[in-house]
Design a protein around this motif. Structure first.
Motif, mmCIF file in Angstrom:
data_model
loop_
_atom_site.group_PDB
_atom_site.id
_atom_site.type_symbol
_atom_site.label_atom_id
_atom_site.label_comp_id
_atom_site.label_asym_id
_atom_site.label_seq_id
_atom_site.Cartn_x
_atom_site.Cartn_y
_atom_site.Cartn_z
ATOM 1 N N MET A 1 13.695 8.938 -44.651
ATOM 2 C CA MET A 1 12.466 8.165 -44.799
ATOM 3 C C MET A 1 12.801 6.712 -45.138
ATOM 4 O O MET A 1 13.659 6.432 -45.972
ATOM 5 N N LEU A 2 12.138 5.785 -44.463
ATOM 6 C CA LEU A 2 12.335 4.378 -44.750
ATOM 7 C C LEU A 2 11.788 4.042 -46.135
ATOM 8 O O LEU A 2 10.852 4.682 -46.624
ATOM 9 N N THR A 3 12.359 3.041 -46.767
ATOM 10 C CA THR A 3 11.871 2.604 -48.065
ATOM 11 C C THR A 3 10.662 1.697 -47.878
ATOM 12 O O THR A 3 10.770 0.660 -47.232
ATOM 13 N N PRO A 4 9.481 2.066 -48.424
ATOM 14 C CA PRO A 4 8.284 1.226 -48.262
ATOM 15 C C PRO A 4 8.493 -0.165 -48.856
ATOM 16 O O PRO A 4 9.066 -0.319 -49.935
ATOM 17 N N GLN A 5 8.008 -1.172 -48.136
ATOM 18 C CA GLN A 5 8.157 -2.558 -48.561
ATOM 19 C C GLN A 5 6.777 -3.207 -48.711
ATOM 20 O O GLN A 5 5.836 -2.855 -47.999
ATOM 21 N N PRO A 6 6.635 -4.172 -49.640
ATOM 22 C CA PRO A 6 5.350 -4.838 -49.839
ATOM 23 C C PRO A 6 4.783 -5.409 -48.543
ATOM 24 O O PRO A 6 5.504 -6.007 -47.755
ATOM 25 N N GLY A 7 3.473 -5.195 -48.349
ATOM 26 C CA GLY A 7 2.811 -5.689 -47.153
ATOM 27 C C GLY A 7 2.775 -4.694 -46.014
ATOM 28 O O GLY A 7 1.985 -4.847 -45.074
ATOM 29 N N GLU A 8 3.598 -3.646 -46.078
ATOM 30 C CA GLU A 8 3.590 -2.623 -45.036
ATOM 31 C C GLU A 8 2.389 -1.700 -45.199
ATOM 32 O O GLU A 8 1.883 -1.505 -46.304
ATOM 33 N N ILE A 9 1.963 -1.095 -44.093
ATOM 34 C CA ILE A 9 0.869 -0.124 -44.100
ATOM 35 C C ILE A 9 1.454 1.259 -43.849
ATOM 36 O O ILE A 9 2.231 1.451 -42.907
ATOM 37 N N TRP A 10 1.075 2.219 -44.703
ATOM 38 C CA TRP A 10 1.601 3.582 -44.593
ATOM 39 C C TRP A 10 0.455 4.584 -44.549
ATOM 40 O O TRP A 10 -0.577 4.397 -45.187
ATOM 41 N N GLU A 11 0.663 5.645 -43.790
ATOM 42 C CA GLU A 11 -0.307 6.736 -43.729
ATOM 43 C C GLU A 11 -0.094 7.691 -44.899
ATOM 44 O O GLU A 11 1.042 7.983 -45.280
ATOM 45 N N VAL A 12 -1.203 8.186 -45.470
ATOM 46 C CA VAL A 12 -1.147 9.121 -46.604
ATOM 47 C C VAL A 12 -0.992 10.550 -46.084
ATOM 48 O O VAL A 12 -1.660 10.948 -45.128
ATOM 49 N N SER A 13 -0.122 11.318 -46.718
ATOM 50 C CA SER A 13 0.126 12.703 -46.314
ATOM 51 C C SER A 13 -1.006 13.625 -46.768
ATOM 52 O O SER A 13 -1.588 13.427 -47.830
ATOM 53 N N ARG A 14 -1.280 14.639 -45.971
ATOM 54 C CA ARG A 14 -2.234 15.682 -46.362
ATOM 55 C C ARG A 14 -1.530 16.840 -47.074
ATOM 56 O O ARG A 14 -2.177 17.765 -47.545
ATOM 57 N N LEU A 15 -0.199 16.794 -47.115
ATOM 58 C CA LEU A 15 0.590 17.818 -47.814
ATOM 59 C C LEU A 15 1.126 17.203 -49.096
ATOM 60 O O LEU A 15 2.180 16.570 -49.108
ATOM 61 N N VAL A 16 0.403 17.389 -50.180
ATOM 62 C CA VAL A 16 0.744 16.741 -51.437
ATOM 63 C C VAL A 16 1.973 17.393 -52.054
ATOM 64 O O VAL A 16 2.070 18.614 -52.158
ATOM 65 N N GLN A 17 2.905 16.551 -52.490
ATOM 66 C CA GLN A 17 4.105 17.028 -53.176
ATOM 67 C C GLN A 17 4.116 16.536 -54.612
ATOM 68 O O GLN A 17 3.730 15.401 -54.898
ATOM 69 N N SER A 18 4.557 17.407 -55.513
ATOM 70 C CA SER A 18 4.764 17.044 -56.915
ATOM 71 C C SER A 18 5.690 18.093 -57.518
ATOM 72 O O SER A 18 5.817 19.190 -56.964
ATOM 73 N N PRO A 19 6.337 17.787 -58.641
ATOM 74 C CA PRO A 19 7.248 18.768 -59.244
ATOM 75 C C PRO A 19 6.516 19.959 -59.852
ATOM 76 O O PRO A 19 7.130 20.991 -60.102
#
Length: 215
Positions: free
Chosen positions: A1-19
């Motif tokens: 996965m690319l590292t998100p950078q300020p100003g970029e637009i990203w799609e939100v996942s429908r598969l939520v991950q958390s510990p």
């Protein structure tokens, strides 16, 4: 996965991950109806603009990187003084979107699917954050970094502070953002419990060593 950078637009996942894994009953408790509707695939895709580069959440590996994001909405009828329209020719997306300058929240990078569209220019990025700072009283006046017409974004006439229509929209967007904020809270809880457990183990080992030394 690319590292998100300020100003970029990203799609939100429908598969939520958390510990922490939530049961169906817990999801109904922790997630709003709007959030559950999104997870079930019953509402359109959602996007965010990256505000800050990812950082580690406490002392952990890069599985749980946290990033600050500004929500984007396709509901352009709610254009206001703090919900600014980003035309599709600027964002590179298929339609116009509102940038919710007032709505910057933490998110785990694992809950962002992919980078889409264009990276917004530094001038647009700075202007959006300046509008946000003005809204929260962090600056005394809205300094025009560059004439808004030149930036190509559009500011609405409705006041977010006085319009019930805009306030209702903001409440709905806050409810939806459970998608991103609940996993961050779960991660913080999980990591705090791990640190607490490690602290107890270290104290027990130190006590055992002290007792051996005394004997």
């Amino acid at each position: 996965m690319l590292t998100p950078q300020p100003g970029e637009i990203w799609e939100v996942s429908r598969l939520v991950q958390s510990p922490l894994k939530f049961s169906d009953e817990e999801q109904q408790t922790f997630y709003s109806f709007l959030a559950q509707n999104f997870l079930a695939g019953n509402s359109p895709p959602r996007y965010v603009m990256i505000v800050k580069e990812p950082e580690l959440l406490m002392d952990t590996n890069d599985q749980w990187l946290i990033v600050s994001v500004m929500l984007l909405s396709e509901e352009i009828d709610f254009l206001s003084d703090v919900d600014l329209l980003i035309p599709s020719q600027i964002s590179g997306l298929k339609q116009d979107f509102l940038a919710e300058t007032w709505h910057i929240i933490p998110a785990l990078t694992c809950n962002l699917v992919r980078r889409v569209g264009n990276r917004l220019s530094r001038h647009i990025y700075d202007y959006l954050l300046t509008v946000r700072d003005y809204y929260y009283g962090l600056v005394d006046e809205l300094l025009i970094i560059s004439p808004i017409q030149e930036l190509g974004i559009i500011c609405g006439d409705l006041s977010s502070a006085n319009s019930l229509k805009i306030q209702g929209f903001h409440k709905a967007e806050q409810d939806w953002s459970d998608i991103l904020t609940v996993p961050v809270a779960a991660c913080e809880t999980y990591l705090k419990s791990i640190n607490f457990t490690n602290s107890l183990l270290n104290e027990a080992l130190q006590l055992e060593q002290d007792l051996k030394f005394d004997n």
